[in-house]
Structures are given as structure tokens and as C-alpha cells.
Design an enzyme around this catalytic site. Structure first.
Site, PDB file in Angstrom:
ATOM      1  N   PHE A  21     -21.031  -8.104 -17.750  1.00  0.00           N
ATOM      2  CA  PHE A  21     -19.662  -7.457 -18.509  1.00  0.00           C
ATOM      3  C   PHE A  21     -18.319  -8.377 -18.270  1.00  0.00           C
ATOM      4  O   PHE A  21     -17.578  -7.530 -18.529  1.00  0.00           O
ATOM      5  CB  PHE A  21     -19.955  -6.016 -18.023  1.00  0.00           C
ATOM      6  CG  PHE A  21     -19.750  -5.627 -16.577  1.00  0.00           C
ATOM      7  CD1 PHE A  21     -18.497  -5.506 -15.921  1.00  0.00           C
ATOM      8  CD2 PHE A  21     -20.822  -5.398 -15.815  1.00  0.00           C
ATOM      9  CE1 PHE A  21     -18.282  -5.459 -14.633  1.00  0.00           C
ATOM     10  CE2 PHE A  21     -20.670  -5.257 -14.493  1.00  0.00           C
ATOM     11  CZ  PHE A  21     -19.542  -5.210 -13.767  1.00  0.00           C
ATOM     12  N   TYR A  22     -18.513  -9.356 -17.470  1.00  0.00           N
ATOM     13  CA  TYR A  22     -17.287 -10.170 -17.534  1.00  0.00           C
ATOM     14  C   TYR A  22     -16.930 -10.885 -18.563  1.00  0.00           C
ATOM     15  O   TYR A  22     -17.416 -12.194 -18.644  1.00  0.00           O
ATOM     16  CB  TYR A  22     -17.206 -11.058 -16.148  1.00  0.00           C
ATOM     17  CG  TYR A  22     -16.935 -10.086 -14.880  1.00  0.00           C
ATOM     18  CD1 TYR A  22     -16.700  -8.851 -14.812  1.00  0.00           C
ATOM     19  CD2 TYR A  22     -17.268 -10.929 -13.651  1.00  0.00           C
ATOM     20  CE1 TYR A  22     -16.410  -8.108 -13.601  1.00  0.00           C
ATOM     21  CE2 TYR A  22     -17.232 -10.107 -12.564  1.00  0.00           C
ATOM     22  CZ  TYR A  22     -16.737  -8.769 -12.419  1.00  0.00           C
ATOM     23  OH  TYR A  22     -16.552  -8.376 -11.305  1.00  0.00           O
ATOM     24  N   GLY A  23     -16.754 -10.316 -19.802  1.00  0.00           N
ATOM     25  CA  GLY A  23     -16.563 -11.045 -21.014  1.00  0.00           C
ATOM     26  C   GLY A  23     -17.390 -10.445 -21.977  1.00  0.00           C
ATOM     27  O   GLY A  23     -18.235  -9.741 -21.992  1.00  0.00           O
TER      28      GLY A  23
END
Length: 328
Positions: A51-53
Site C-alpha cells: 500500500f505504499y503508493g
């Protein structure tokens, strides 16, 4: 050197979040330079997230491209990946279907370029017993698809319950001069008792302890939503930053180096397990600053602890909408 999943890792790791989670994203070729600098400096524990980006350009996509270009680095890196959310949200999904979707999606994006050495759910699903979530992840370990299981933002009792099902190789929590919760909520002592290393994210308190954020004008629009950066909270927290800056000036180093050194000074001390800070960086120069080993003396450590006591941090670590997912 610490050991995670049977691999040696440096005393400071590298957080990948800022390379893909910020807008605009760091161009991949620039990100590669930063990643290579981190590895060259000894930061071989890399921490990323599904979920980083955005779904089409998160940590996993960056890592796929990196290891495509530098396949020789794959065996040098110990890779920890967070997932376990409903896609496009921060809603934990720790049931069998959610774990299967997340792990398999991460593996699909990496496309065999790099093994996931540690997989951890970004938060504990309050609707699914942790024993069940860990049990599902254990099946992926057994199948050889992931190397080990980590926990993130987890309460002491939850750590014990999880460890009763399957060995836990690391617990990731926020720990910094601005976030000392694990000293008082038994997370640190529990990890020490069970021999589980702590991976300390945000050791620079989302950039506050770099000394570069001195007014509201220095904040991004996203940062302005975080309690510690808002209004009077931010102004009062700058007093704590200024006090740390004075320690750094006397020491002849940067405030970031003092902050990272303070975290590392507690690694393996009484009541603490091994602690590995994972500061993020988007430039080579910042990596080099963070990776320079600047030990904090006992006198400096005590001085910083006194500062923390006399200048209390203002504002919570997360917005109200996310607070309930902390230390689940």
C-alpha cells in the site's frame, strides 16, 4: 549485526515508503541510486509495502524494476513487505481470503525477482483473531513462498498470542524521540523476553527530527493532516526539535543522526531486544547522513531522555480515523 530469518542485517535498515508513497513519486532511476547507496552503506534490511503508493506503482513495482536491473543485489537484501489491507483502503483484512489475496498479489508483482523474506500485515484486523491470521501466513511459510512472519503496530498481548502459533521474526513499531510508547506498554519488554527484534519505523518522526521542518510552510499538504503537525501542536513540538538540535550542535552532527543514534543506543539494553531503525530517504545524500554511525553516549542519552520528559510531545501519532488500529 542482527539476525532476521537467519540472515545478517546491518544495525540500520532502509524504509522504502517515501520513494513511492509521496506525490510526485521519486523517478525510478533516482530511486535506484538511493537504494544502491543504502545497500552500499550496509542497510540491507529493506522495508516496503503493498500500500505504499498506487496499485500500479507501489513498493513492489519499484522493487521488481530494481532487481531486474540489479539482479545481483537480490541475495544481499533482506526484504520485509507489509500488506493485508483491503485494496485501496486502510481497512485490515486478516482473514484467509484477505491474506491469500495480499501475499499472492505481492508475489505476482515481484515476479520471482526477489523473495519476500518477511511478510507482515500492516495492522491487526480487529475482526479476526491474530492466531487465525498468523496461521494463514504460516501456510505460506510452509510452502516456501515467504521466509517468515512479522507483526506491525501490535500490542504486547497480541505478540504473545501470535508467537504461540508460529515464530515471529520481527515486530515493526514506530519508535523515536517523538514516539516512546513501547517503553511503557510492554511491547519492548515482551519482545525482549521472546527474543523478537524490533524494527523501528519513523525514527525521525516523519521528518520532524531532520531539523528541516521549521514552519508550516515546510509541510506538505498530506503532513498537515497529522496531529503533530497541526496548529499549536506543531509549534510546541518545534521546541522539542530545537532542544535536540542543540544536542546535535554540541556533538558536531545532525539532529537526524542524534535521533537515530538514540534509538540504536537502546538496542539490546535492559528491557529491550535488538532494535533496528529503518529511516526512509529519497536522496543519496540523505541516505549517507542517516547511515553514518554516530553513537550516542550515556550522558547524551540521559540528556535526551530529560528533554523528552520536560518537553512533552503534542498530538497523537495518527489521525483519529486511524488511531484505533495502533497497537492492536
Amino acid at each position: 549485526m542482527a539476525t532476521l530469518v537467519g540472515r545478517s542485517v546491518g544495525p540500520t535498515g532502509f524504509g522504502l515508503m517515501g520513494l513511492t508513497a509521496r506525490s510526485p513519486q521519486t523517478p525510478y532511476e533516482e530511486a535506484f541510486k538511493t537504494m544502491r547507496a543504502a545497500l552500499a552503506a550496509g542497510a540491507n534490511l529493506w522495508n516496503g509495502g503493498e500500500f505504499y503508493g498506487p496499485p500500479q506503482s507501489n513498493s513492489l513495482h519499484l522493487l521488481n524494476d530494481y532487481f531486474t536491473k540489479y539482479p545481483e543485489d537480490a541475495d544481499k537484501v533482506v526484504l520485509s513487505i507489509k500488506g493485508g489491507f483491503v485494496p485501496g483502503s486502510f481497512i485490515p483484512s486478516g482473514d484467509k481470503a484477505g491474506i491469500k489475496r495480499s501475499v499472492e498479489n505481492c508475489l505476482k508483482i515481484l515476479d520471482g525477482k526477489k523473495k519476500i523474506d518477511i511478510f507482515e500485515c500492516g495492522r491487526v484486523d480487529p475482526n479476526v483473531p491474530i492466531e487465525e491470521t498468523v496461521g494463514h501466513l504460516a501456510e505460506f511459510v510452509k510452502a516456501g513462498k515467504i521466509g517468515g512472519i512479522g507483526l506491525s503496530e501490535t500490542a504486547a498481548a497480541t505478540i504473545r498470542r501470535a508467537a504461540s502459533v508460529h515464530p515471529i521474526v520481527a515486530v515493526e513499531v514506530e519508535y523515536s524521540i517523538f514516539a516512546t510508547d513501547i517503553r511503557h506498554n510492554e511491547v519492548a519488554s515482551t519482545c525482549a523476553e521472546l527474543g523478537i527484534p524490533i524494527v523501528a519505523y519513523s525514527p525521525l518522526s516523519r521528518g520532524l527530527l531532520t531539523g528541516k521542518k521549521t514552519s508550516p510552510d515546510d509541510l506538505t499538504e498530506a503532513e498537515k493532516n497529522w496531529p503533530r503537525f497541526q496548529g499549536e501542536n506543531f509549534l510546541k513540538n518545534l521546541e522539542l526539535v530545537k532542544a535536540i538540535n542543540k544536542v546535535a550542535e554540541k556533538k558536531g552532527c545532525t539532529p537526524a543522526q542524534v535521533a537515530i543514534g538514540w534509538v540504536k543506543a537502546q538496542s539490546g539494553s535492559a528491557g529491550f531486544p535488538t532494535i533496528i531503525p529503518i529511516p526512509g530517504a529519497t536522496t543519496v545524500s540523505r541516505v549517507e547522513e542517516n547511515m553514518k554511525d554516530v553513537p550516542v553516549t550515556s550522558a547524551e542519552f540521559n540528556e535526551i531522555n530529560k528533554i523528552i520528559t520536560t518537553i512533552p510531545v503534542q498530538g497523537g501519532r495518527y489521525p483519529k480515523s486511524l488511531e484505533h488500529l495502533c497497537f492492536g
